[in-house]
Design a protein around this motif. Sequence first.
Motif, PDB file in Angstrom:
ATOM      1  N   LEU A  12       3.425   9.089  13.068  1.00  0.00           N
ATOM      2  CA  LEU A  12       3.982   9.364  11.737  1.00  0.00           C
ATOM      3  C   LEU A  12       4.362   8.069  11.028  1.00  0.00           C
ATOM      4  N   VAL A  13       4.996   7.169  11.766  1.00  0.00           N
ATOM      5  CA  VAL A  13       5.390   5.888  11.171  1.00  0.00           C
ATOM      6  C   VAL A  13       4.151   5.069  10.810  1.00  0.00           C
ATOM      7  N   ALA A  14       3.139   5.105  11.667  1.00  0.00           N
ATOM      8  CA  ALA A  14       1.895   4.381  11.370  1.00  0.00           C
ATOM      9  C   ALA A  14       1.229   4.961  10.121  1.00  0.00           C
ATOM     10  N   ASP A  15       1.299   6.283   9.963  1.00  0.00           N
ATOM     11  CA  ASP A  15       0.743   6.923   8.771  1.00  0.00           C
ATOM     12  C   ASP A  15       1.505   6.480   7.523  1.00  0.00           C
ATOM     13  N   GLU A  16       2.836   6.432   7.611  1.00  0.00           N
ATOM     14  CA  GLU A  16       3.641   5.950   6.490  1.00  0.00           C
ATOM     15  C   GLU A  16       3.281   4.505   6.140  1.00  0.00           C
ATOM     16  N   LEU A  17       3.131   3.692   7.173  1.00  0.00           N
ATOM     17  CA  LEU A  17       2.768   2.296   6.958  1.00  0.00           C
ATOM     18  C   LEU A  17       1.393   2.189   6.305  1.00  0.00           C
ATOM     19  N   SER A  18       0.456   2.993   6.773  1.00  0.00           N
ATOM     20  CA  SER A  18      -0.892   2.973   6.208  1.00  0.00           C
ATOM     21  C   SER A  18      -0.861   3.331   4.722  1.00  0.00           C
ATOM     22  N   GLU A  19      -0.109   4.368   4.376  1.00  0.00           N
ATOM     23  CA  GLU A  19       0.013   4.757   2.966  1.00  0.00           C
ATOM     24  C   GLU A  19       0.681   3.647   2.154  1.00  0.00           C
ATOM     25  N   ALA A  20       1.723   3.030   2.713  1.00  0.00           N
ATOM     26  CA  ALA A  20       2.417   1.949   2.014  1.00  0.00           C
ATOM     27  C   ALA A  20       1.481   0.762   1.792  1.00  0.00           C
ATOM     28  N   LEU A  21       0.673   0.427   2.810  1.00  0.00           N
ATOM     29  CA  LEU A  21      -0.266  -0.692   2.670  1.00  0.00           C
ATOM     30  C   LEU A  21      -1.329  -0.387   1.627  1.00  0.00           C
ATOM     31  N   GLN A  22      -1.774   0.876   1.563  1.00  0.00           N
ATOM     32  CA  GLN A  22      -2.748   1.254   0.534  1.00  0.00           C
ATOM     33  C   GLN A  22      -2.134   1.118  -0.852  1.00  0.00           C
ATOM     34  N   LYS A  23      -0.866   1.538  -0.990  1.00  0.00           N
ATOM     35  CA  LYS A  23      -0.188   1.402  -2.280  1.00  0.00           C
ATOM     36  C   LYS A  23      -0.028  -0.063  -2.654  1.00  0.00           C
ATOM     37  N   VAL A  24       0.327  -0.891  -1.682  1.00  0.00           N
ATOM     38  CA  VAL A  24       0.465  -2.326  -1.946  1.00  0.00           C
ATOM     39  C   VAL A  24      -0.871  -2.900  -2.417  1.00  0.00           C
ATOM     40  N   ARG A  52       5.499  11.904  24.632  1.00  0.00           N
ATOM     41  CA  ARG A  52       4.736  12.590  23.585  1.00  0.00           C
ATOM     42  C   ARG A  52       5.487  12.547  22.253  1.00  0.00           C
ATOM     43  N   LEU A  53       6.804  12.742  22.281  1.00  0.00           N
ATOM     44  CA  LEU A  53       7.584  12.666  21.045  1.00  0.00           C
ATOM     45  C   LEU A  53       7.522  11.263  20.434  1.00  0.00           C
ATOM     46  N   LEU A  54       7.634  10.256  21.298  1.00  0.00           N
ATOM     47  CA  LEU A  54       7.542   8.882  20.788  1.00  0.00           C
ATOM     48  C   LEU A  54       6.151   8.581  20.241  1.00  0.00           C
ATOM     49  N   LEU A  55       5.131   9.103  20.900  1.00  0.00           N
ATOM     50  CA  LEU A  55       3.765   8.924  20.401  1.00  0.00           C
ATOM     51  C   LEU A  55       3.614   9.571  19.034  1.00  0.00           C
ATOM     52  N   MET A  56       4.074  10.794  18.912  1.00  0.00           N
ATOM     53  CA  MET A  56       3.950  11.498  17.637  1.00  0.00           C
ATOM     54  C   MET A  56       4.756  10.793  16.541  1.00  0.00           C
ATOM     55  N   ALA A  57       5.973  10.348  16.882  1.00  0.00           N
ATOM     56  CA  ALA A  57       6.780   9.614  15.909  1.00  0.00           C
ATOM     57  C   ALA A  57       6.086   8.311  15.519  1.00  0.00           C
ATOM     58  N   GLY A  58       5.512   7.627  16.497  1.00  0.00           N
ATOM     59  CA  GLY A  58       4.775   6.394  16.212  1.00  0.00           C
ATOM     60  C   GLY A  58       3.608   6.643  15.274  1.00  0.00           C
ATOM     61  N   ALA A  94      17.046   3.820  14.498  1.00  0.00           N
ATOM     62  CA  ALA A  94      17.560   5.014  13.823  1.00  0.00           C
ATOM     63  C   ALA A  94      16.449   5.710  13.045  1.00  0.00           C
ATOM     64  N   TYR A  95      15.566   4.927  12.454  1.00  0.00           N
ATOM     65  CA  TYR A  95      14.436   5.491  11.712  1.00  0.00           C
ATOM     66  C   TYR A  95      13.488   6.234  12.652  1.00  0.00           C
ATOM     67  N   ILE A  96      13.183   5.609  13.786  1.00  0.00           N
ATOM     68  CA  ILE A  96      12.329   6.259  14.790  1.00  0.00           C
ATOM     69  C   ILE A  96      13.032   7.511  15.319  1.00  0.00           C
ATOM     70  N   ASN A  97      14.318   7.398  15.594  1.00  0.00           N
ATOM     71  CA  ASN A  97      15.072   8.538  16.123  1.00  0.00           C
ATOM     72  C   ASN A  97      15.050   9.711  15.149  1.00  0.00           C
ATOM     73  N   LYS A  98      15.127   9.413  13.856  1.00  0.00           N
ATOM     74  CA  LYS A  98      15.056  10.482  12.845  1.00  0.00           C
ATOM     75  C   LYS A  98      13.737  11.234  12.962  1.00  0.00           C
ATOM     76  N   HIS A  99      12.649  10.504  13.142  1.00  0.00           N
ATOM     77  CA  HIS A  99      11.337  11.150  13.300  1.00  0.00           C
ATOM     78  C   HIS A  99      11.270  11.941  14.608  1.00  0.00           C
ATOM     79  N   VAL A 100      11.739  11.326  15.679  1.00  0.00           N
ATOM     80  CA  VAL A 100      11.685  11.993  16.984  1.00  0.00           C
ATOM     81  C   VAL A 100      12.533  13.269  16.954  1.00  0.00           C
ATOM     82  N   THR A 101      13.721  13.196  16.378  1.00  0.00           N
ATOM     83  CA  THR A 101      14.595  14.365  16.295  1.00  0.00           C
ATOM     84  C   THR A 101      13.947  15.478  15.478  1.00  0.00           C
ATOM     85  N   GLY A 102      13.358  15.099  14.355  1.00  0.00           N
ATOM     86  CA  GLY A 102      12.651  16.086  13.528  1.00  0.00           C
ATOM     87  C   GLY A 102      11.500  16.735  14.270  1.00  0.00           C
ATOM     88  N   LEU A 103      10.743  15.918  14.978  1.00  0.00           N
ATOM     89  CA  LEU A 103       9.611  16.458  15.750  1.00  0.00           C
ATOM     90  C   LEU A 103      10.109  17.376  16.864  1.00  0.00           C
TER      91      LEU A 103
END
Length: 119
Positions: free
Chosen positions: A58-70, A50-56, A30-39
């Motif tokens: 975006l999620v990788a970017d979110e994860l990267s930011e979260a890991l930096q915050k951690v 391409r949509l799945l790649l772009m969503a992936g 559902a989280y991935i679908n939210k990104h794909v739908t938005g894209l």
Amino acid sequence: MGQVKVSINDRSYTVACGDGEENHVRELAAYINKHVTGLAQEVGQVGDARLLLMAGLLVADELSEALQKVKMLEQELENLSSQRASAADRTRQAEDALADVLDEAARRLEDLTRRIEAA
């Protein structure tokens, strides 16, 4: 081993998962679908891959930011722990110094008491 059916960009996929992980996999989908739908709304239907790649990405970017915050929070926690240990050391030193002062004062009072009693 469990299986769960998920929907991404109005397409159904069957995904294998560990027993008991079905709800978690649905939430992730559902989280991935939210990104794909938005894209898809932003850039149009440019193809599932391409949509799945772009969503992936975006999620990788979110994860990267979260890991930096951690990492930043772990460093902050380490600094605070160090400061706490340092403060505890200073407190022990102050308590020791106070104990020495009180011991010296008690010794002087005892000396004065002896002198007064001797006089």
